[in-house]
Design a protein around this motif. Structure first.
Motif, short mmCIF file in Angstrom:
data_model
loop_
_atom_site.label_atom_id
_atom_site.label_comp_id
_atom_site.label_asym_id
_atom_site.label_seq_id
_atom_site.Cartn_x
_atom_site.Cartn_y
_atom_site.Cartn_z
N ASP A 113 0.93 -1.19 -0.12
CA ASP A 113 0.07 -0.31 0.40
C ASP A 113 0.94 1.02 0.19
O ASP A 113 0.59 2.23 -0.44
N VAL A 114 1.94 1.35 0.28
CA VAL A 114 2.91 2.36 1.14
C VAL A 114 4.59 2.19 0.70
O VAL A 114 4.82 0.46 1.04
N ALA A 115 5.14 2.77 0.63
CA ALA A 115 6.59 1.85 0.00
C ALA A 115 8.15 3.09 0.78
O ALA A 115 7.66 4.61 0.83
N PHE A 116 8.59 2.86 1.16
CA PHE A 116 9.61 3.42 2.32
C PHE A 116 10.81 2.88 1.42
O PHE A 116 11.17 1.99 1.14
N GLY A 117 12.38 4.25 0.88
CA GLY A 117 12.90 4.02 1.00
C GLY A 117 13.51 3.91 -0.92
O GLY A 117 14.58 3.21 -1.49
N PRO A 142 9.79 13.50 1.79
CA PRO A 142 12.09 12.90 2.53
C PRO A 142 11.43 12.43 4.03
O PRO A 142 10.37 12.85 4.57
N ILE A 143 11.94 11.40 4.63
CA ILE A 143 12.23 10.54 5.76
C ILE A 143 13.45 10.54 6.31
O ILE A 143 13.03 11.27 7.57
N ASP A 144 14.44 10.24 5.52
CA ASP A 144 15.70 10.96 6.07
C ASP A 144 16.83 10.67 4.91
O ASP A 144 16.63 10.75 4.14
N HIS A 145 17.81 10.79 5.35
CA HIS A 145 18.92 11.66 4.59
C HIS A 145 20.80 10.88 5.05
O HIS A 145 20.89 11.55 6.30
N ALA A 146 21.12 10.60 4.32
CA ALA A 146 22.69 10.78 4.57
C ALA A 146 23.63 10.70 3.06
O ALA A 146 23.64 10.93 1.83
N SER A 147 24.57 11.29 2.73
CA SER A 147 25.60 11.34 2.18
C SER A 147 26.70 10.07 2.33
O SER A 147 27.01 9.73 2.86
N VAL A 148 26.63 9.40 0.68
CA VAL A 148 27.72 8.45 0.39
C VAL A 148 29.29 9.68 0.13
O VAL A 148 29.70 10.40 -0.20
N CYS A 149 29.90 9.11 1.11
CA CYS A 149 31.37 9.71 1.22
C CYS A 149 32.75 8.54 1.39
O CYS A 149 32.68 7.57 1.75
N VAL A 150 33.61 9.18 0.52
CA VAL A 150 34.90 8.56 0.94
C VAL A 150 35.42 8.82 3.02
O VAL A 150 35.03 10.00 2.63
N ASN A 151 35.73 7.05 3.27
CA ASN A 151 35.99 7.09 4.79
C ASN A 151 37.90 6.64 4.47
O ASN A 151 37.91 6.08 3.88
N VAL A 152 37.75 7.30 5.65
CA VAL A 152 39.63 7.17 6.07
C VAL A 152 39.77 6.64 7.44
O VAL A 152 39.38 7.47 8.38
N ASN A 165 34.70 16.47 1.35
CA ASN A 165 34.23 17.16 0.03
C ASN A 165 34.02 15.92 -0.54
O ASN A 165 34.46 16.22 -2.44
N THR A 166 33.73 15.29 -0.86
CA THR A 166 33.95 13.72 -1.52
C THR A 166 32.52 13.30 -1.65
O THR A 166 31.87 12.18 -2.25
N CYS A 167 31.35 13.72 -1.22
CA CYS A 167 29.75 13.51 -0.81
C CYS A 167 28.93 13.24 -1.40
O CYS A 167 29.41 14.50 -2.04
N PHE A 168 28.27 12.38 -1.86
CA PHE A 168 26.74 12.64 -2.97
C PHE A 168 25.83 11.76 -1.87
O PHE A 168 25.23 11.09 -1.00
N ARG A 169 24.94 13.52 -1.40
CA ARG A 169 23.42 12.94 -0.55
C ARG A 169 22.28 11.99 -1.27
O ARG A 169 21.67 11.90 -1.76
N GLN A 170 22.33 11.00 -0.10
CA GLN A 170 21.34 10.58 -0.75
C GLN A 170 20.29 11.13 0.00
O GLN A 170 20.05 10.75 1.40
N VAL A 171 18.61 10.61 -0.50
CA VAL A 171 17.48 11.15 0.61
C VAL A 171 16.60 10.36 0.45
O VAL A 171 16.33 9.83 -0.62
N GLU A 172 15.88 9.60 1.00
CA GLU A 172 15.45 8.48 1.03
C GLU A 172 13.66 8.81 0.90
O GLU A 172 13.79 10.06 2.26
N TYR A 173 12.67 8.22 0.35
CA TYR A 173 11.39 8.51 0.00
C TYR A 173 10.28 7.32 0.68
O TYR A 173 10.80 6.82 0.77
N ALA A 174 9.51 7.95 0.85
CA ALA A 174 8.17 6.91 1.27
C ALA A 174 6.72 7.71 0.48
O ALA A 174 6.95 9.12 0.22
N GLY A 175 5.87 7.03 0.02
CA GLY A 175 4.75 7.32 -1.00
C GLY A 175 4.13 6.41 -0.84
O GLY A 175 4.29 5.50 -0.94
#
Length: 362
Positions: free
Chosen positions: A99-103, A144-154, A271-281
């Motif tokens: 009925d509804v989706a998240f992610g 929009p429900i949440d977010h995080a950014s994919v980045c290089v980690n050291v 400075n290497t990050c790409f933001r991912q936002v997760e949605y519901a609908g």
């Protein structure tokens, strides 16, 4: 030095009692027989199926409280990663299995919206969430429900122990000084892998990203199928592995704490990050659209937003949520992430992935 990291994928254990294991794409007869509930009618006894990615997790007591307050029984159906979830929703749009989706995230959202997967619903958003909305008509159907950014980690501890300078940016990863030190998830097999590819496209442009990846692979970058393999099995900062540079998240340093000092042993290169936002609908043709809207409201509620960091290891959409102490200190969100528009991703995703595959397999 001892580190502590809670893998994002252990979230599966939390939802084990509410997940539907081994179900077919179109669902079982029992699920499709739930009574249709129209807006304004009682929701008592209604069952709503929530399709999610595999890392969805909420405390059982919150789901029980939702049922107590609304009368709605929430069934959670994990359906792969963001890409798999999107594909399944598109293929079943005329007879949805939920009925509804998240992610659905911003790397796949436009495709699902253009295919008519989601119905219009615009709930009241918490503080800060408007900045995470998609452009155009997509904002009318995805929340929009949440977010995080994919980045290089050291692994800062590894570099200090070996008396070496750590990389500072994407260019450094292709420098011979960092040869054979990077492990990352593949772009065709992993959502964070695709996000990192998009970060490089944003940084180097259509004319430069292929050359960058050629240099990266020539410098000994190692590909893993997914994030878990790259981080938990390949990264020195997670306590295993032999590579001190990994593609992960801007939240990851909050989970690599030294037990003695309490400080993080790793850092994200913001400075290497790409933001991912997760949605519901709410899904078009959902059997229980009114109840599905209540689920979207539930995901935006203060109670759910407050537990998102420690259950799904991402930032809540609500900017007023008080973050855990470790997050406030070590999980710094990227202030100016690299950007590729959702429309550009939808238009070029397959071509980019084909070209990327040619580069990394040559």
């Amino acid at each position: 030095m001892t580190t502590h990291f809670r893998l994002r994928t252990i979230a599966l254990a939390t939802t084990a009692t509410v997940a539907l294991a081994g179900c077919s794409l179109l669902g079982s007869d029992d699920e499709t027989k739930s009574d249709e509930v129209k807006r304004g009618e009682s929701l008592e006894g209604t069952t709503v199926v929530l399709a999610t990615h595999e890392s969805f997790a909420l405390p059982e007591e919150l789901i029980a409280s939702f049922k107590e307050k609304t009368g709605i029984t929430l069934k959670v159906r994990p359906s792969g990663d963001a890409g798999e979830l999107s594909t399944k929703l598109v293929l079943s749009k005329s007879k949805p299995f939920a009925d509804v989706a998240f992610g659905i995230d911003n790397t796949f959202a436009t495709r699902a919206v253009s295919e008519g997967v989601f119905a219009a619903y615009e709930p009241k958003l918490p503080a800060g969430a408007e900045s995470l909305e998609l452009d155009g008509d997509a904002a009318d159907v995805l929340t929009p429900i949440d977010h995080a950014s994919v980045c290089v980690n050291v692994d800062d501890a590894w570099f200090a122990k070996n008396d070496r300078l750590a990389p500072q940016n994407l260019d450094d990863l292709a420098d011979p000084a960092f040869k054979d030190l990077l492990i990352l998830p593949g772009a065709t097999t992993s959502s964070p892998g695709l996000a990192f590819l998009l970060a490089t496209i944003a940084e180097y442009g259509e004319d430069g990203w292929v050359d960058y990846w050629t240099r990266l692979m020539d410098n000994g970058a190692k590909l893993a199928d997914g994030w878990t393999e790259a981080y938990s099995a390949g990264f020195t900062g997670a306590g295993k592995g032999d590579r001190p540079i990994v593609v992960s998240y801007d939240t990851s340093p909050a989970f690599t704490l030294d037990e003695k000092s309490g400080d993080s042993t790793t850092s994200a290169l913001l400075n290497t990050c790409f933001r991912q936002v997760e949605y519901a609908g709410v899904l078009t043709n959902a059997k229980n659209p009114g109840a599905a809207e209540k689920v979207v409201d539930f995901l935006l509620s203060p109670e759910v937003q407050a537990v998102i960091p420690e259950n799904m290891y991402v930032f809540p959409a609500d900017s007023e949520v008080r973050l855990p102490t470790e997050w406030a200190k070590f999980a710094k969100p990227a202030a100016d992430p690299l950007v590729v528009s959702a429309d550009d991703i939808d238009e070029h995703r397959q071509a980019w992935l084909t070209e990327w595959t040619d580069v990394v397999t040559r």
